[in-house]
Design a protein around this motif. Structure first.
Motif, PDB file in Angstrom:
ATOM      1  N   TYR A  84      63.879  24.312 -11.811  1.00 31.33           N
ATOM      2  CA  TYR A  84      63.318  25.563 -11.321  1.00 31.33           C
ATOM      3  C   TYR A  84      61.793  25.454 -11.219  1.00 31.33           C
ATOM      4  CZ  TYR A  84      67.697  28.152 -11.856  1.00 31.33           C
ATOM      5  OH  TYR A  84      68.991  28.612 -11.729  1.00 31.33           O
ATOM      6  N   GLN A  85      61.258  26.171 -10.259  1.00 31.41           N
ATOM      7  CA  GLN A  85      59.806  26.250 -10.101  1.00 31.41           C
ATOM      8  C   GLN A  85      59.336  27.641 -10.495  1.00 31.41           C
ATOM      9  OE1 GLN A  85      58.395  25.541  -6.116  1.00 31.41           O
ATOM     10  NE2 GLN A  85      56.277  26.072  -6.597  1.00 31.41           N
ATOM     11  N   LEU A  86      58.299  27.699 -11.300  1.00 32.64           N
ATOM     12  CA  LEU A  86      57.745  28.982 -11.727  1.00 32.64           C
ATOM     13  C   LEU A  86      56.879  29.566 -10.614  1.00 32.64           C
ATOM     14  CD1 LEU A  86      57.181  31.114 -13.939  1.00 32.64           C
ATOM     15  CD2 LEU A  86      55.288  29.662 -14.716  1.00 32.64           C
ATOM     16  N   LEU A  87      57.242  30.759 -10.138  1.00 31.54           N
ATOM     17  CA  LEU A  87      56.469  31.419  -9.090  1.00 31.54           C
ATOM     18  C   LEU A  87      55.529  32.481  -9.644  1.00 31.54           C
ATOM     19  CD1 LEU A  87      59.118  32.005  -6.256  1.00 31.54           C
ATOM     20  CD2 LEU A  87      57.488  30.123  -6.503  1.00 31.54           C
ATOM     21  N   GLN A  88      55.923  33.110 -10.728  1.00 31.51           N
ATOM     22  CA  GLN A  88      55.126  34.208 -11.276  1.00 31.51           C
ATOM     23  C   GLN A  88      55.379  34.317 -12.774  1.00 31.51           C
ATOM     24  OE1 GLN A  88      55.621  38.056  -9.275  1.00 31.51           O
ATOM     25  NE2 GLN A  88      55.438  39.108 -11.234  1.00 31.51           N
ATOM     26  N   SER A  89      54.319  34.550 -13.522  1.00 25.50           N
ATOM     27  CA  SER A  89      54.455  34.744 -14.958  1.00 25.50           C
ATOM     28  C   SER A  89      53.374  35.711 -15.415  1.00 25.50           C
ATOM     29  CB  SER A  89      54.315  33.412 -15.708  1.00 25.50           C
ATOM     30  OG  SER A  89      54.475  33.604 -17.109  1.00 25.50           O
ATOM     31  N   GLN A  90      53.770  36.724 -16.145  1.00 24.64           N
ATOM     32  CA  GLN A  90      52.811  37.694 -16.643  1.00 24.64           C
ATOM     33  C   GLN A  90      53.237  38.208 -18.013  1.00 24.64           C
ATOM     34  OE1 GLN A  90      53.216  40.407 -13.305  1.00 24.64           O
ATOM     35  NE2 GLN A  90      54.491  41.806 -14.502  1.00 24.64           N
ATOM     36  N   LEU A  91      52.247  38.492 -18.822  1.00 26.46           N
ATOM     37  CA  LEU A  91      52.541  39.080 -20.120  1.00 26.46           C
ATOM     38  C   LEU A  91      53.152  40.457 -19.923  1.00 26.46           C
ATOM     39  CD1 LEU A  91      49.347  38.176 -22.185  1.00 26.46           C
ATOM     40  CD2 LEU A  91      51.492  36.916 -21.991  1.00 26.46           C
ATOM     41  N   SER A  92      54.041  40.817 -20.808  1.00 23.27           N
ATOM     42  CA  SER A  92      54.680  42.129 -20.713  1.00 23.27           C
ATOM     43  C   SER A  92      54.847  42.698 -22.112  1.00 23.27           C
ATOM     44  CB  SER A  92      56.044  42.011 -20.033  1.00 23.27           C
ATOM     45  OG  SER A  92      56.696  43.265 -19.974  1.00 23.27           O
ATOM     46  N   THR A  93      54.767  43.995 -22.230  1.00 23.41           N
ATOM     47  CA  THR A  93      55.071  44.675 -23.485  1.00 23.41           C
ATOM     48  C   THR A  93      56.308  45.530 -23.274  1.00 23.41           C
ATOM     49  OG1 THR A  93      53.510  46.438 -22.892  1.00 23.41           O
ATOM     50  CG2 THR A  93      52.712  44.700 -24.354  1.00 23.41           C
ATOM     51  N   PHE A  94      57.325  45.244 -24.053  1.00 19.88           N
ATOM     52  CA  PHE A  94      58.603  45.941 -23.918  1.00 19.88           C
ATOM     53  C   PHE A  94      58.626  47.129 -24.879  1.00 19.88           C
ATOM     54  CE2 PHE A  94      59.255  41.502 -22.810  1.00 19.88           C
ATOM     55  CZ  PHE A  94      59.895  41.589 -21.589  1.00 19.88           C
ATOM     56  N   ASP A  95      58.712  48.310 -24.314  1.00 16.24           N
ATOM     57  CA  ASP A  95      58.764  49.528 -25.129  1.00 16.24           C
ATOM     58  C   ASP A  95      60.200  49.755 -25.585  1.00 16.24           C
ATOM     59  OD1 ASP A  95      56.012  50.365 -24.984  1.00 16.24           O
ATOM     60  OD2 ASP A  95      56.373  50.837 -22.882  1.00 16.24           O
ATOM     61  N   ILE A  96      60.492  49.251 -26.758  1.00 18.10           N
ATOM     62  CA  ILE A  96      61.839  49.347 -27.329  1.00 18.10           C
ATOM     63  C   ILE A  96      61.873  50.531 -28.290  1.00 18.10           C
ATOM     64  CG2 ILE A  96      63.600  48.154 -28.659  1.00 18.10           C
ATOM     65  CD1 ILE A  96      63.012  46.975 -25.875  1.00 18.10           C
ATOM     66  N   ALA A  97      62.785  51.445 -28.039  1.00 15.14           N
ATOM     67  CA  ALA A  97      62.816  52.702 -28.790  1.00 15.14           C
ATOM     68  C   ALA A  97      63.008  52.497 -30.280  1.00 15.14           C
ATOM     69  CB  ALA A  97      63.920  53.605 -28.236  1.00 15.14           C
ATOM     70  N   THR A  98      63.724  51.426 -30.664  1.00 19.52           N
ATOM     71  CA  THR A  98      64.011  51.190 -32.071  1.00 19.52           C
ATOM     72  C   THR A  98      62.862  50.501 -32.806  1.00 19.52           C
ATOM     73  OG1 THR A  98      65.096  49.130 -31.412  1.00 19.52           O
ATOM     74  CG2 THR A  98      66.498  51.064 -31.734  1.00 19.52           C
ATOM     75  N   ASN A  99      61.764  50.222 -32.122  1.00 18.37           N
ATOM     76  CA  ASN A  99      60.671  49.470 -32.721  1.00 18.37           C
ATOM     77  C   ASN A  99      59.419  50.318 -32.846  1.00 18.37           C
ATOM     78  OD1 ASN A  99      60.925  46.668 -33.575  1.00 18.37           O
ATOM     79  ND2 ASN A  99      58.969  46.386 -32.551  1.00 18.37           N
ATOM     80  N   GLN A 100      58.628  50.036 -33.872  1.00 24.67           N
ATOM     81  CA  GLN A 100      57.421  50.816 -34.113  1.00 24.67           C
ATOM     82  C   GLN A 100      56.384  50.643 -33.023  1.00 24.67           C
ATOM     83  OE1 GLN A 100      56.515  49.194 -37.986  1.00 24.67           O
ATOM     84  NE2 GLN A 100      57.192  51.061 -39.018  1.00 24.67           N
ATOM     85  N   SER A 101      56.286  49.451 -32.464  1.00 23.69           N
ATOM     86  CA  SER A 101      55.292  49.172 -31.435  1.00 23.69           C
ATOM     87  C   SER A 101      55.918  48.310 -30.348  1.00 23.69           C
ATOM     88  CB  SER A 101      54.079  48.460 -32.046  1.00 23.69           C
ATOM     89  OG  SER A 101      54.477  47.255 -32.674  1.00 23.69           O
ATOM     90  N   PRO A 102      55.333  48.290 -29.139  1.00 29.86           N
ATOM     91  CA  PRO A 102      55.882  47.464 -28.066  1.00 29.86           C
ATOM     92  C   PRO A 102      55.954  45.994 -28.473  1.00 29.86           C
ATOM     93  CG  PRO A 102      54.243  48.991 -27.213  1.00 29.86           C
ATOM     94  CD  PRO A 102      54.166  49.073 -28.705  1.00 29.86           C
TER      95      PRO A 102
END
Length: 239
Positions: free
Chosen positions: A124-142
């Motif tokens: 596979y060739q990487l076309l795009q990569s970016q940091l992300s913060t997942f807002d998970i309801a069960t977690n104190q912070s993203p």
């Protein structure tokens, strides 16, 4: 014989004794700082502990082979203590591929493999990569992770993932290694590790953001459906 004795080096007893005492002290310190506990306090058993149906999702046939969790398939069972790979579908027909890879004891030479390595190693060739913060309801912070786009000779995939090591989420091998060393030295603890990866076939660029949002919704539904014990396997700092 007398000539041979004269050629032998003279050993000064005082430096030798000091060196022996220092060696014993270092050995005692090393033994005292050796990790004695595990962050993980129960077996993973992903096959039985990750529900086959939850919220709007149910199991679907695996039409597209999932990318392996390691760069070499022969290493998968040697590296991971537990692996789960499934495809889910919701009532709207949207499909998400889930891949979980668990290591009970994360050591410096045994780390969860990042998709950044496994996908390119499998063509596979990487076309795009970016940091992300997942807002998970069960977690104190993203939860910090990545959103990525890969392309192969047959199709494109939108990939979202995070890697949990102990009670934190990390993006690089160096960060994971430092975490392992820190917790081993100061907490006398072996950290475990979990790769949480979801992916979907990408038909057009216009669907990219839609799929990343779908992934986050899927991860929220998944983490909300498991017990507190199993939630600790999936996310850092679960409450």
């Amino acid at each position: 014989m007398r000539d041979l004795i004269h050629k032998l080096p003279n050993v000064q007893m005082r430096p030798a004794i000091v060196l022996l005492v220092l060696s014993i002290c270092v050995l005692i310190i090393a033994i005292g700082m050796k990790p004695v506990t595990n962050y993980a306090n129960s077996a993973s058993d992903l096959e039985n502990n990750i529900p086959k149906e939850f919220a709007d999702w149910k199991l679907a046939p695996q039409l597209i082979p999932q990318v392996s969790l390691v760069s070499d398939n022969n290493l998968q069972n040697q590296i991971y203590d537990d692996v789960l790979m499934r495809t889910y579908i919701n009532k709207s027909g949207a499909k998400v591929m889930l891949a979980l890879a668990y290591v009970k004891e994360q050591r410096q030479d045994v780390k969860v493999h990042q998709p950044d390595i496994c996908y390119p190693a499998q063509g596979y060739q990487l076309l795009q990569s970016q940091l992300s913060t997942f807002d998970i309801a069960t977690n104190q912070s993203p939860i910090v992770g990545k959103n990525q786009i890969y392309i192969s000779s047959s199709h494109r995939e939108a990939v979202s993932y995070w890697i949990r090591v102990g009670d934190g989420a990390f993006l690089s091998g160096l960060q994971m290694r430092l975490k392992i060393i820190k917790d081993g030295l100061f907490k006398q603890r072996f950290d475990d590790g979990m790769l949480v990866r979801v992916s979907s076939e990408l038909q057009s660029d216009a669907d990219t953001e839609k799929l990343f949002n779908l992934h986050e919704q899927f991860l929220n539904d998944l983490t909300s459906s498991v017990t507190a014990k199993n939630l600790k396997l999936l996310v850092p700092a679960a409450i």
